[in-house]
Design a protein around this motif. Structure first.
Motif, mmCIF file in Angstrom:
data_model
loop_
_atom_site.group_PDB
_atom_site.id
_atom_site.type_symbol
_atom_site.label_atom_id
_atom_site.label_comp_id
_atom_site.label_asym_id
_atom_site.label_seq_id
_atom_site.Cartn_x
_atom_site.Cartn_y
_atom_site.Cartn_z
ATOM 1 N N ARG A 26 -21.871 1.666 37.854
ATOM 2 C CA ARG A 26 -21.131 0.730 38.694
ATOM 3 C C ARG A 26 -19.910 1.417 39.294
ATOM 4 O O ARG A 26 -19.588 1.238 40.458
ATOM 5 N N ARG A 27 -19.230 2.234 38.489
ATOM 6 C CA ARG A 27 -18.023 2.921 38.956
ATOM 7 C C ARG A 27 -18.325 3.876 40.108
ATOM 8 O O ARG A 27 -17.626 3.882 41.120
ATOM 9 N N SER A 28 -19.368 4.690 39.963
ATOM 10 C CA SER A 28 -19.696 5.629 41.041
ATOM 11 C C SER A 28 -20.158 4.878 42.294
ATOM 12 O O SER A 28 -19.818 5.271 43.414
ATOM 13 N N GLY A 29 -20.870 3.791 42.116
ATOM 14 C CA GLY A 29 -21.283 2.971 43.256
ATOM 15 C C GLY A 29 -20.097 2.372 43.988
ATOM 16 O O GLY A 29 -20.028 2.387 45.220
ATOM 17 N N GLN A 30 -19.133 1.848 43.232
ATOM 18 C CA GLN A 30 -17.938 1.270 43.848
ATOM 19 C C GLN A 30 -17.113 2.338 44.554
ATOM 20 O O GLN A 30 -16.523 2.083 45.608
ATOM 21 N N MET A 31 -17.090 3.541 43.998
ATOM 22 C CA MET A 31 -16.345 4.624 44.616
ATOM 23 C C MET A 31 -16.933 4.967 45.991
ATOM 24 O O MET A 31 -16.209 5.096 46.975
ATOM 25 N N LEU A 32 -18.259 5.091 46.076
ATOM 26 C CA LEU A 32 -18.881 5.405 47.359
ATOM 27 C C LEU A 32 -18.672 4.277 48.358
ATOM 28 O O LEU A 32 -18.375 4.535 49.524
ATOM 29 N N VAL A 33 -18.793 3.036 47.924
ATOM 30 C CA VAL A 33 -18.559 1.905 48.835
ATOM 31 C C VAL A 33 -17.127 1.942 49.367
ATOM 32 O O VAL A 33 -16.898 1.743 50.557
ATOM 33 N N SER A 34 -16.165 2.243 48.511
ATOM 34 C CA SER A 34 -14.765 2.333 48.948
ATOM 35 C C SER A 34 -14.580 3.446 49.969
ATOM 36 O O SER A 34 -13.872 3.272 50.962
ATOM 37 N N TRP A 35 -15.211 4.580 49.739
ATOM 38 C CA TRP A 35 -15.133 5.670 50.714
ATOM 39 C C TRP A 35 -15.773 5.237 52.019
ATOM 40 O O TRP A 35 -15.246 5.474 53.093
ATOM 41 N N TRP A 36 -16.923 4.600 51.923
ATOM 42 C CA TRP A 36 -17.688 4.187 53.096
ATOM 43 C C TRP A 36 -16.890 3.201 53.952
ATOM 44 O O TRP A 36 -16.884 3.292 55.172
#
Length: 122
Positions: A26-36
């Motif tokens: 979940r953390r890595s997914g949220q990180m990519l969404v934030s970057w995106w």
């Protein structure tokens, strides 16, 4: 599944690594969404690695589901058997629901779109 989210079912290994890494937690997914979305700067290293991807790629190669192309085999492209398998996953509403919902929020992906989205905050 991730390759099916890319235009022409083809992606650079670097971008494939990034998106498969983002599905690991979940953390890595949220990180990519934030970057995106540009709500978090991608000033940290955005080249992430999924240690299981090389195994998946080897299995895909052996089964004729993918093909490596480009300089130094740096691109991965779904072949007809792989595209059919991905479509079967997409067609089953219950199978990999969380992963499909996660990938859907990015729309149809391309290497160029990823470069534009992530480079704007570097």
């Amino acid at each position: 599944m991730v390759l099916n989210s890319f235009n022409r079912n083809s992606a650079s290994i670097e971008n494939l690594q990034l998106f498969t890494w983002s599905l690991q937690s979940r953390r890595s997914g949220q990180m990519l969404v934030s970057w995106w979305l540009g709500t978090r700067y991608a000033n940290t290293v955005t080249q992430r690695s999924d240690p299981n991807l090389s195994v998946a790629l080897n299995v895909g190669l052996i089964r004729g589901m993918i093909r490596l192309t480009g300089a130094n085999n740096s691109r991965v492209t779904l072949q007809p058997p792989g595209a059919l398998f991905a479509q079967q996953i997409v067609a089953d509403d219950e199978l990999m629901r969380a992963e499909k919902d996660y990938l859907h929020q990015f729309g149809k992906l391309s290497d160029a779109a990823i470069s534009r989205r992530l480079a704007r905050s570097l």
